[in-house]
Design a protein around this motif. Sequence first.
Motif, PDB file in Angstrom:
ATOM      1  N   LEU A 134       5.567  -6.790  -4.104  1.00 17.70           N
ATOM      2  CA  LEU A 134       5.746  -6.758  -2.701  1.00 17.70           C
ATOM      3  C   LEU A 134       5.868  -7.935  -2.052  1.00 17.70           C
ATOM      4  CD1 LEU A 134       3.288  -3.503  -1.966  1.00 17.70           C
ATOM      5  CD2 LEU A 134       5.819  -3.634  -1.927  1.00 17.70           C
ATOM      6  N   LEU A 168       7.390   3.470  -3.150  1.00 16.69           N
ATOM      7  CA  LEU A 168       7.889   3.047  -1.978  1.00 16.69           C
ATOM      8  C   LEU A 168       8.889   3.926  -1.212  1.00 16.69           C
ATOM      9  CD1 LEU A 168       8.621  -1.032  -2.498  1.00 16.69           C
ATOM     10  CD2 LEU A 168       6.909   0.121  -0.792  1.00 16.69           C
ATOM     11  N   ARG A 169       9.684   4.372  -2.180  1.00 20.10           N
ATOM     12  CA  ARG A 169      10.649   5.374  -1.691  1.00 20.10           C
ATOM     13  C   ARG A 169      10.068   6.747  -0.952  1.00 20.10           C
ATOM     14  NH1 ARG A 169      13.360   4.252  -6.707  1.00 20.10           N
ATOM     15  NH2 ARG A 169      15.382   3.150  -6.244  1.00 20.10           N
ATOM     16  N   THR A 172       2.181  -4.372  -8.469  1.00 21.66           N
ATOM     17  CA  THR A 172       2.736  -3.917  -7.143  1.00 21.66           C
ATOM     18  C   THR A 172       2.512  -5.206  -6.240  1.00 21.66           C
ATOM     19  OG1 THR A 172       2.584  -1.532  -7.599  1.00 21.66           O
ATOM     20  CG2 THR A 172       2.609  -2.211  -5.405  1.00 21.66           C
ATOM     21  N   THR A 221      -1.505   4.520  -3.321  1.00 22.94           N
ATOM     22  CA  THR A 221      -2.466   3.587  -3.976  1.00 22.94           C
ATOM     23  C   THR A 221      -3.201   4.322  -4.888  1.00 22.94           C
ATOM     24  OG1 THR A 221      -2.453   2.102  -1.875  1.00 22.94           O
ATOM     25  CG2 THR A 221      -4.124   1.862  -3.438  1.00 22.94           C
ATOM     26  N   ARG A 275       6.983   6.868  -0.043  1.00 26.14           N
ATOM     27  CA  ARG A 275       6.106   6.454   1.058  1.00 26.14           C
ATOM     28  C   ARG A 275       7.076   6.310   2.422  1.00 26.14           C
ATOM     29  NH1 ARG A 275       3.919   5.489   5.280  1.00 26.14           N
ATOM     30  NH2 ARG A 275       2.587   4.148   6.028  1.00 26.14           N
ATOM     31  N   PHE A 276       8.140   6.053   2.400  1.00 29.76           N
ATOM     32  CA  PHE A 276       9.182   5.907   3.522  1.00 29.76           C
ATOM     33  C   PHE A 276      10.079   6.859   3.344  1.00 29.76           C
ATOM     34  CE2 PHE A 276       6.876   1.591   2.878  1.00 29.76           C
ATOM     35  CZ  PHE A 276       6.491   1.605   4.185  1.00 29.76           C
ATOM     36  N   VAL A 325       0.870  -1.235   2.436  1.00 32.42           N
ATOM     37  CA  VAL A 325       2.194  -0.825   2.584  1.00 32.42           C
ATOM     38  C   VAL A 325       2.472   0.693   1.955  1.00 32.42           C
ATOM     39  CG1 VAL A 325       4.491  -1.489   1.446  1.00 32.42           C
ATOM     40  CG2 VAL A 325       3.093  -3.183   2.152  1.00 32.42           C
ATOM     41  N   LEU A 326       1.689   0.828   0.844  1.00 33.42           N
ATOM     42  CA  LEU A 326       1.911   2.266   0.090  1.00 33.42           C
ATOM     43  C   LEU A 326       0.949   3.259   1.053  1.00 33.42           C
ATOM     44  CD1 LEU A 326       1.969   1.412  -3.629  1.00 33.42           C
ATOM     45  CD2 LEU A 326       3.850   1.657  -2.099  1.00 33.42           C
ATOM     46  N   THR A 360       6.285   1.050  -8.521  1.00 30.00           N
ATOM     47  CA  THR A 360       6.418   0.297  -7.345  1.00 30.00           C
ATOM     48  C   THR A 360       7.533   1.037  -6.382  1.00 30.00           C
ATOM     49  OG1 THR A 360       5.412  -1.530  -7.913  1.00 30.00           O
ATOM     50  CG2 THR A 360       6.512  -1.738  -5.821  1.00 30.00           C
ATOM     51  N   ARG A 361       8.772   0.975  -6.874  1.00 34.16           N
ATOM     52  CA  ARG A 361       9.873   1.355  -6.098  1.00 34.16           C
ATOM     53  C   ARG A 361       9.921   2.787  -5.925  1.00 34.16           C
ATOM     54  NH1 ARG A 361      14.034  -2.111  -5.142  1.00 34.16           N
ATOM     55  NH2 ARG A 361      15.486  -0.567  -5.111  1.00 34.16           N
ATOM     56  N   VAL A 398      -1.816  -3.913  -1.060  1.00 34.34           N
ATOM     57  CA  VAL A 398      -1.002  -3.032  -1.543  1.00 34.34           C
ATOM     58  C   VAL A 398      -1.326  -1.512  -0.525  1.00 34.34           C
ATOM     59  CG1 VAL A 398      -0.574  -1.265  -3.533  1.00 34.34           C
ATOM     60  CG2 VAL A 398      -0.635  -3.856  -3.974  1.00 34.34           C
TER      61      VAL A 398
END
Length: 217
Positions: free
Chosen positions: A133, A205-206, A129, A90, A208-209, A84-85, A201-202, A81
């Motif tokens: 993922l 993700l938004r 999460t 995290t 993070r990126f 990605v995050l 999670t979503r 996790v």
Amino acid sequence: MTNGIAAITFVAFVILYLSGRIDDAAIIGGFIPARIGDPALLDGMAAIPVWLTPLTCAFIHAGWMHVAFNLLMLVFCGRQVEHVLDKGATLLLYVAGAYGACAVQWAIDPASLNPMVGASGAISAIIATYALLYSQQKVRAVGPLSANIVRLLWLAGAWIAIQLMIGVATTAGQGGGGLSDLGRIAVAAHIGGFLVGLALTRPLLRWRFRKRPQPLN
């Protein structure tokens, strides 16, 4: 971040185990649902403030098997996790999972005097999460529900069913019964943490990126 949380948790357990203070720590730093309605319950015992106990209880474990299994799941899922995050998200997920776990545990049995200890609630958020993922199962939209919503519902339903079956089997073996008895193994906390993980999670993700503004030349 994952390795750091795991290391601190293990060191805390070893210190409490070698000093023979696990039971004392469970009372002082564990999450006791009844303290929400009665903040003065442990007055005179130098107890951790109740609003901090969702965090402190995650560093207290009842025994070697308890801490070993929790840390195994944390390291296995958490490192993936975190890849990605990243670290900050995290950590936020872990903390939010801890509070979500305690909130659901309190909702199930708000008058309980049994201290809840262990990181499994917070780790359940990490597991949720991880499942989102890295799931390989293709899911189709159902009517007005998008494929993402259907996946969330399937994962939530499956996790809740598994936790309830574990709880029923365990309490039946101990001669217990009733919804409040599920608190003995923190089934509600596992469910609460997992739902928090699914919900965050979503958004994480938004975050993070997210697109960062480019500096002007």
